[in-house]
Design an enzyme around this catalytic site. Sequence first.
Site, short mmCIF file in Angstrom:
data_model
loop_
_atom_site.label_atom_id
_atom_site.label_comp_id
_atom_site.label_asym_id
_atom_site.label_seq_id
_atom_site.Cartn_x
_atom_site.Cartn_y
_atom_site.Cartn_z
N HIS A 196 0.62 -1.31 0.10
CA HIS A 196 0.01 0.19 0.32
C HIS A 196 0.73 1.19 -0.33
O HIS A 196 0.26 2.63 -0.80
CB HIS A 196 -1.00 -0.02 1.61
CG HIS A 196 -2.57 -0.96 1.19
ND1 HIS A 196 -2.62 -1.07 2.06
CD2 HIS A 196 -2.55 -1.11 -0.36
CE1 HIS A 196 -4.40 -1.45 1.08
NE2 HIS A 196 -3.60 -1.41 -0.05
N GLU A 433 1.77 -19.53 -15.07
CA GLU A 433 2.45 -19.17 -14.12
C GLU A 433 3.45 -19.63 -13.58
O GLU A 433 4.74 -20.30 -13.49
CB GLU A 433 1.77 -18.80 -12.75
CG GLU A 433 0.94 -17.97 -13.17
CD GLU A 433 -0.51 -17.63 -11.96
OE1 GLU A 433 0.00 -17.18 -11.26
OE2 GLU A 433 -0.61 -18.53 -11.46
N ASP A 457 5.31 -15.10 -10.98
CA ASP A 457 5.36 -17.12 -10.62
C ASP A 457 6.45 -17.43 -11.59
O ASP A 457 6.79 -17.94 -11.00
CB ASP A 457 3.92 -17.10 -10.13
CG ASP A 457 3.31 -17.38 -8.90
OD1 ASP A 457 4.51 -16.81 -8.18
OD2 ASP A 457 2.42 -16.85 -8.41
#
Length: 574
Positions: A196, A433, A457
């Site tokens: 954030h 992924e 990933d």
Amino acid sequence: ARATGEPLAPNTLAGVCAAPGVAVGQLVRWDDADLDPPEQASGTSAAESRLLDKAIASVDADLDTTVRDASQRGAVGEAGIFAVHRVLLEDPTLLDAARDLISLGKSAGFAWREAIRAQIDVLSKVEDALLAERAADLRDIEKRVLRALGYTSAAARTLPAEAVLAADEFTPSDLSSLDRTRVTALVMARGGATSHAAILARQAGIPALVAIGDALHAIPEGTQVVVNASTGRLEFAPTELDVERARRERSRLADVREANRRTSQQAAATSDGRAIEVAANIATLDDAKAAVDNGADAVGLLRTELLFIHRPAAPSADEHRQSYQAIADALGGRTAIIRTLDVGADKEVDYLTLPPEPNPALGLRGVRLAQVRPDLLDAQLRGLLAVRPLGAVRILLPMVTDASELIGIRKRIDELAREAGRTEAIEVGVMIEVPSAALLADQLAQHADFLSIGTNDLTQYTLAMDRCQPDLAAQADGLHPAVLRLIAATVAGADKHGKWVGVCGALAGDPLAMPLLVGLGVTELSVDPVSVPGIKARVRTLDYPLCRQRAQDALALESAQAVRAASRATWPLD
């Protein structure tokens, strides 16, 4: 983006770019001394309980004001983040845990800190960046309530005119209380590029570097530094020439950003007319609004994990529907690709009660979880199938390893659609992924409507490097030729069945990687909302035959550094 593997100049540290840009300033340590409440209560349990309630109410009122102010300024991302903090603050399990400790004679401050830290411990064991960030949000709320209880640490300091703030990790409220006229950049020893704090920094246009490591703490306070977040570099003994160059670069970048913003609502195509869709990766309704504001053509990835955590029971089909419907409405006719739940045993969601795993990255993740708890996926699929208009959403399945998993879930989607009386098909894609999925792309493309490559990933699993570990973060580079070969194989497999391929991992927003992805045949790039205008502008400067040629050349190189150097030689970053 980071320029990895190139030898570092003396007096330079490397980090991972969390918000692009260039800055100059004096290094200021921001780390709060820990707030340390006494363990034992000084009054009765009832009195301590009342103190805690009062402190929480005052923090809630502050957050409410922050959310309203941010909304009025049009800072939807900031409003969204602090709205989440209000939800976390009111979490009944948290309050109950704190009250239990108070009833045992602990002080309000101690009880609150212990209750929050128990939740932080659970979340920080998590492999998933999105949930690990929730731990940072909880640390933020911990500090706010302790301050409201009257515990103080280093009070707000006066900052120099140009301050580069350094911390182990910033929390959103650290950033909301900053004097933004004086802060030129943020540098963190830890933290992730999707936290954030990183999102707020990007929205405020403050360059930020994360995962620099403990070497950051050795730089003396007050040192003049140059931060080039775009290349992932922090210089701590710059010459006057370096400083002057950085200042010029900063004003040039501001002009470029403004020019890109003006053309961001137009579609993007290469100079010779190959159309490239530039979409946004989002997790919340506020992100959806930011995506539209920044000119995103669609949403290429909606992560739904936030719907599942911090709640006593799994969301119902109707709660799913409401969340997705609100986002579809905000997108005003643009489609949203919604990824089904990607949590596993490492993401401790209370009601999942999965056995602990020695190696969660290789355990029950993504669609594998759906096989153990089909009820979770069913509720989500029912919600997705109910969104109107019918073409507004597409389904994306994470962590698919072969076609049998896809065929099984497609069958289930068809059954649920029939149950709901829906006759139109819903588009279903798979995330690439895992190397096995890239190698079997032709088989997957037979049964999927599209393929979306999660490069974060895919890189981690191809190179066997944990991308969340600061000392490996710089080497886990998606421009490694092995990863590029898997991307090439994915596009070739999809082509056999006329299916399109997108990239929704960090590589799509990396200006050195993006031309190579286009050259490998990718036709959709899904990036952070604030990156959309810049990526669109860069697409328009490309020549597709040249991209194809350079991408083929890159497949024969020996390292990610060599690929970055070759890309920089063809498409300089200026």
